[in-house]
Motif scaffolding. Sequence first.
Motif, short mmCIF file in Angstrom:
data_model
loop_
_atom_site.label_atom_id
_atom_site.label_comp_id
_atom_site.label_asym_id
_atom_site.label_seq_id
_atom_site.Cartn_x
_atom_site.Cartn_y
_atom_site.Cartn_z
N VAL A 97 0.86 -1.28 -0.03
CA VAL A 97 -0.04 -0.13 0.00
C VAL A 97 1.11 1.09 -0.03
CG1 VAL A 97 -1.82 1.23 1.28
CG2 VAL A 97 -1.76 -1.32 1.31
N ALA A 98 2.15 1.15 1.04
CA ALA A 98 2.95 2.36 0.82
C ALA A 98 3.55 2.67 -0.51
CB ALA A 98 3.82 2.19 1.85
N ASN A 128 3.70 6.10 -5.09
CA ASN A 128 3.80 6.28 -6.77
C ASN A 128 2.85 7.29 -7.03
OD1 ASN A 128 2.94 5.11 -9.30
ND2 ASN A 128 5.13 5.23 -9.31
N VAL A 129 1.54 7.12 -6.89
CA VAL A 129 0.46 7.56 -7.58
C VAL A 129 0.39 8.98 -6.76
CG1 VAL A 129 -2.04 7.64 -7.48
CG2 VAL A 129 -0.83 5.62 -7.93
N GLY A 130 0.64 9.11 -5.43
CA GLY A 130 0.73 10.50 -4.79
C GLY A 130 1.71 11.40 -5.61
N VAL A 131 2.85 11.02 -5.86
CA VAL A 131 3.97 11.87 -6.38
C VAL A 131 3.74 12.15 -7.86
CG1 VAL A 131 6.12 11.91 -7.21
CG2 VAL A 131 5.92 11.21 -4.88
N LEU A 132 2.91 11.07 -8.49
CA LEU A 132 2.61 11.18 -10.01
C LEU A 132 1.48 12.31 -10.14
CD1 LEU A 132 2.56 10.28 -12.84
CD2 LEU A 132 0.58 8.64 -12.21
N ALA A 133 0.38 12.45 -9.01
CA ALA A 133 -0.88 13.27 -9.15
C ALA A 133 0.09 14.70 -8.96
CB ALA A 133 -1.60 12.89 -8.28
N ILE A 187 10.07 8.21 5.78
CA ILE A 187 11.10 7.09 5.93
C ILE A 187 11.78 7.33 7.44
CG2 ILE A 187 13.25 6.01 5.12
CD1 ILE A 187 12.34 6.50 2.39
N ARG A 188 12.18 8.87 7.48
CA ARG A 188 12.54 9.29 8.67
C ARG A 188 11.91 8.97 9.87
NH1 ARG A 188 17.61 9.59 11.40
NH2 ARG A 188 17.65 11.02 12.73
N LEU A 189 10.70 9.17 9.95
CA LEU A 189 9.73 9.18 11.24
C LEU A 189 8.85 7.77 11.14
CD1 LEU A 189 8.62 13.13 10.83
CD2 LEU A 189 10.08 12.07 12.45
N ARG A 190 9.19 6.88 10.31
CA ARG A 190 8.57 5.75 10.45
C ARG A 190 8.48 5.22 11.63
NH1 ARG A 190 13.39 4.81 8.28
NH2 ARG A 190 14.87 3.19 9.41
N SER A 191 7.34 4.39 12.01
CA SER A 191 7.00 3.88 13.16
C SER A 191 7.52 2.34 13.10
CB SER A 191 5.51 3.96 13.40
OG SER A 191 4.71 3.19 12.41
N THR A 192 7.72 1.83 12.20
CA THR A 192 8.31 0.29 12.16
C THR A 192 9.54 0.60 11.19
OG1 THR A 192 6.89 -0.02 10.14
CG2 THR A 192 5.97 -0.74 12.12
N GLU A 193 10.41 -0.65 11.57
CA GLU A 193 11.70 -0.75 11.04
C GLU A 193 11.69 -1.11 9.61
OE1 GLU A 193 16.04 -2.88 11.88
OE2 GLU A 193 14.34 -3.07 13.22
N ALA A 234 14.95 1.20 -0.65
CA ALA A 234 15.35 1.25 -2.13
C ALA A 234 13.87 1.04 -3.06
CB ALA A 234 16.19 0.12 -2.42
N TYR A 235 13.08 0.28 -2.47
CA TYR A 235 11.82 0.16 -3.37
C TYR A 235 10.95 1.50 -3.04
CZ TYR A 235 11.94 -4.71 -4.63
OH TYR A 235 12.42 -6.05 -5.18
N TYR A 236 11.25 2.07 -1.82
CA TYR A 236 10.28 3.37 -1.83
C TYR A 236 10.92 4.32 -2.69
CZ TYR A 236 7.34 3.77 2.25
OH TYR A 236 6.50 3.70 3.35
N PHE A 237 12.15 4.76 -3.08
CA PHE A 237 12.93 5.60 -3.90
C PHE A 237 12.72 5.06 -5.15
CE2 PHE A 237 15.25 7.03 -0.29
CZ PHE A 237 15.02 8.42 -0.24
N SER A 238 12.60 3.80 -5.67
CA SER A 238 11.84 3.49 -7.05
C SER A 238 10.58 3.65 -7.34
CB SER A 238 12.32 1.94 -7.05
OG SER A 238 13.45 1.67 -6.98
N ALA A 239 9.71 3.69 -6.27
CA ALA A 239 8.39 3.97 -6.61
C ALA A 239 8.23 5.41 -6.61
CB ALA A 239 7.47 3.52 -5.50
N LEU A 240 9.08 6.09 -5.88
CA LEU A 240 8.93 7.69 -6.13
C LEU A 240 9.50 8.25 -7.57
CD1 LEU A 240 8.99 10.56 -4.86
CD2 LEU A 240 11.21 10.12 -3.93
#
Length: 201
Positions: free
Chosen positions: A33-34, A39-44, A71-77, A84-90
């Motif tokens: 979901v993240a 991806n869609v949020g940045v695209l929009a 990523i910095r303020l995430r609640s889970t590790e 890397a997948y985060y930045f790829s989706a971005l």
Amino acid sequence: MPQLILFAIDICAVVLLVFGLYFPRHRRRDLVVAYLGVNVGVLAVASALSASNVGAGLGLGLALFGVLSIIRLRSTELDQHEVAYYFSALALGILGALSTTSIWLSGGLMALIVVMMFLGDHPRLLRHYRHQIMVLDSAVTDQVALVAQLEQLLGARVHTATVARVDLVNETTIVDVRYSVKGRATNTGTSGAPAKAGAHR
């Protein structure tokens, strides 16, 4: 029309990235979901800003800042491969919103991102190398003796052993171990969860 084609390419690329690569390999549903949302949020946002008088550079900078804050303020590790997948989706979302570039260039760059993630996160790449945080039931202060003990316990070659804590009262040692195993069945998951190991006294 070219913008809609880029949108379609982006959606296909992120679906392939998430459902073709990430989820089959790591099975973490919450990050699906993240990644799709990023991806869609940045695209929009990037598409809306590119069509307005606001500078596209400012919009992309805000998008990058937002993702870095998440990523910095995430609640889970998160492991490094998940970042890397985060930045790829971005990156896919940003490329999908850049109407100033050609469709072939943007599409080619999207394909490059997916291919590099396929190769870089492949289970067979460096599959003998492991990382583990171990808790030994003895207080070991000598580095040479520690490495020898870890190699005996793991049956592997220890490359680095970084001591996080030595408890002389309870006689325990917490150590971050990076090692390689040759000629044995391997588990592609490299969890950093602590593993308790018995020590030979």
